[in-house]
Scaffold this active site. Structure first.
Site, short mmCIF file in Angstrom:
data_model
loop_
_atom_site.label_atom_id
_atom_site.label_comp_id
_atom_site.label_asym_id
_atom_site.label_seq_id
_atom_site.Cartn_x
_atom_site.Cartn_y
_atom_site.Cartn_z
N PHE A 147 0.87 -1.18 0.00
CA PHE A 147 0.00 0.00 0.00
C PHE A 147 0.90 1.22 0.00
O PHE A 147 1.54 1.54 1.00
CB PHE A 147 -0.94 0.05 1.20
CG PHE A 147 -1.89 1.23 1.11
CD1 PHE A 147 -3.05 1.13 0.37
CD2 PHE A 147 -1.59 2.42 1.74
CE1 PHE A 147 -3.91 2.23 0.26
CE2 PHE A 147 -2.42 3.51 1.63
CZ PHE A 147 -3.60 3.42 0.89
N ASP A 190 9.64 2.92 1.74
CA ASP A 190 8.43 3.68 2.07
C ASP A 190 8.20 3.55 3.57
O ASP A 190 7.65 2.56 4.05
CB ASP A 190 7.24 3.13 1.28
CG ASP A 190 5.94 3.87 1.60
OD1 ASP A 190 5.88 4.60 2.60
OD2 ASP A 190 4.96 3.68 0.84
N LYS A 236 2.82 11.23 6.83
CA LYS A 236 2.01 11.03 8.04
C LYS A 236 2.57 11.74 9.26
O LYS A 236 2.33 12.90 9.46
CB LYS A 236 1.79 9.55 8.29
CG LYS A 236 0.95 8.88 7.20
CD LYS A 236 0.48 7.52 7.58
CE LYS A 236 -0.28 6.82 6.45
NZ LYS A 236 -1.51 7.50 6.03
#
Length: 407
Positions: A147, A232, A261
């Protein structure tokens, strides 16, 4: 407001949202009005323990005073210039973030998906200009069940039907191999491969930790084949696993970090690609950018995030509370109430035994008991509270999980 009135208010909020917004999410039926630390309060005045932390965007808790004060101070000065002009927070942000990562250069964006897109563009341009890959031939190897976001290019290398279906035609140039399978990865890397893009721990897939030794082997392979290793760390990075970066658990330093984030502290969206001068130096003016990327407000908040991480306090909390979390969840596995527990630090994927319900059903039952988590892939509940949560509150939340499961 009476209890009946409050419930009607909750239902009215949800009905209005359903009427006027696209149905691209399936949130739990709670309407949050305020939040502080690890707790949220809804429009009915009910308090909930946040055990999701905005998918790690809220590592430092709701309303963290250091971050709020940094934002307030910057709001009174300047919030946006665009990159058409310099501003006085940009250089400090880039220098401090590069230093935190042990890298040299930073390319700031806003969202995690934008940062992944930036990493893809960076790897391709590096492949053409530095490695010498023939034009239009660059390949990037990724892992199944990944994801990395929901943009058109990113979902082109997703294996999740919900993220991918009906959004074609898809962007070419990606090779998908099973996560954790070094043999498959080695077979997929060719002379035209410019990067291997991986999550050090796969979050949306259910907090999947790769086999021991996998990340070091990926690092060795990419160095051997002149391929960029892109990590990531949007969900796994910035303290969540007990280290600043999840890669550190395996002693690995990638060629490029993709961050987001928690970099914005749950206050503003901030993301970035961080790498060497050789890699990020491939860009020339006009070839990539973002109006809001690296804006003064974002830089001010992110600078405070970096300063907080330098103290090591949050990494220590994630380590200590994470050990406690996994011990307690391990007991549920031993008793047969859950079939698997995965994760690192203050982050866990918990597979619920079918006899006790689906992940969604358990999440709804926990909501009724004042705990907010999120399900994924049918059977899994993800637990990722803010790193500021107290051990007492964590234990209370886990007690609610045991009660829901009848343990």
């Amino acid at each position: 407001m009476t209890t009946m009135d409050a419930r009607e208010t909750t239902e009215a909020y949800i009905a209005s949202a359903d009427e006027h917004s696209a149905h691209n999410y399936h949130p739990l039926p709670v309407v949050v009005a305020t939040a502080d630390g690890a707790w949220m309060t809804d429009v009915e005045g009910r308090r909930f323990l946040d055990m999701l932390a905005g998918y790690s965007a809220l590592n430092f808790g709701h309303g963290n005073r250091r971050l709020i004060e940094a934002a307030k101070a910057q709001l009174d000065r300047v919030t946006l210039t665009s990159r058409a002009f310099h501003h006085d927070r940009f250089a400090d942000f880039c220098r401090e973030l590069a230093s935190l990562c042990g890298m040299e250069m930073v390319l700031p964006m806003n969202t995690g998906a934008e940062a992944v897109e930036t990493a893809v563009k960076t790897a391709r341009k590096w492949g053409y200009r530095v490695k010498g890959v023939p034009a239009e031939m660059a390949k990037i190897v990724v892992a199944g069940n990944n994801f990395h976001g929901r943009t058109t290019t990113v979902i082109s290398f997703s294996t999740d039907p919900e993220a991918r279906a009906d959004f074609g035609p898809y962007t070419p140039g990606f090779e998908i191999v099973p996560y954790g399978d070094l043999t498959a990865l080695r077979g997929a890397v060719t002379e035209n491969t410019v990067a291997v893009l991986l999550e050090p721990i796969q979050g949306e897939a259910g907090v999947l930790v790769p086999p021991a030794g996998y990340l070091p082997a990926v690092r060795e392979l990419t160095l051997e084949r002149d391929v960029l290793f892109v990590a990531d760390e949007i969900q796994s990075g910035l303290g969540r696993t007990g280290r600043t970066f999840a890669c550190e658990h395996e002693g690995v330093v990638p060629d490029m970090y993709v961050l987001g984030k928690a970099l914005g502290g749950g206050v503003v969206p901030v993301s970035a690609v961080v790498s060497s001068a050789e890699v990020l130096g491939v860009f020339r003016p006009g070839e990539h950018g973002s109006t809001f990327g690296g804006n003064p407000l974002a830089c001010a908040v992110a600078l405070e995030v970096i300063a907080m991480l330098r103290s090591g306090e949050y990494q220590r909390r994630a380590t200590e509370l994470g050990e406690h979390l996994h011990r307690e969840l391990g007991l549920l596995k031993d008793s047969g109430h859950v079939t698997a527990v995965r994760g690192r630090g203050l982050w866990a994927g918990v597979d619920i035994a079918p006899a006790y319900g689906t992940g969604r059903e358990i999440s709804e039952k926990l909501m009724d008991r004042g705990v907010l988590v999120k399900d994924t892939h049918g059977v899994t509940v993800r637990i990722a509270p803010p790193l500021v949560i107290t051990e007492e509150d964590l234990d209370w939340g886990l007690a609610q999980l045991r009660a829901v499961l009848g343990a």
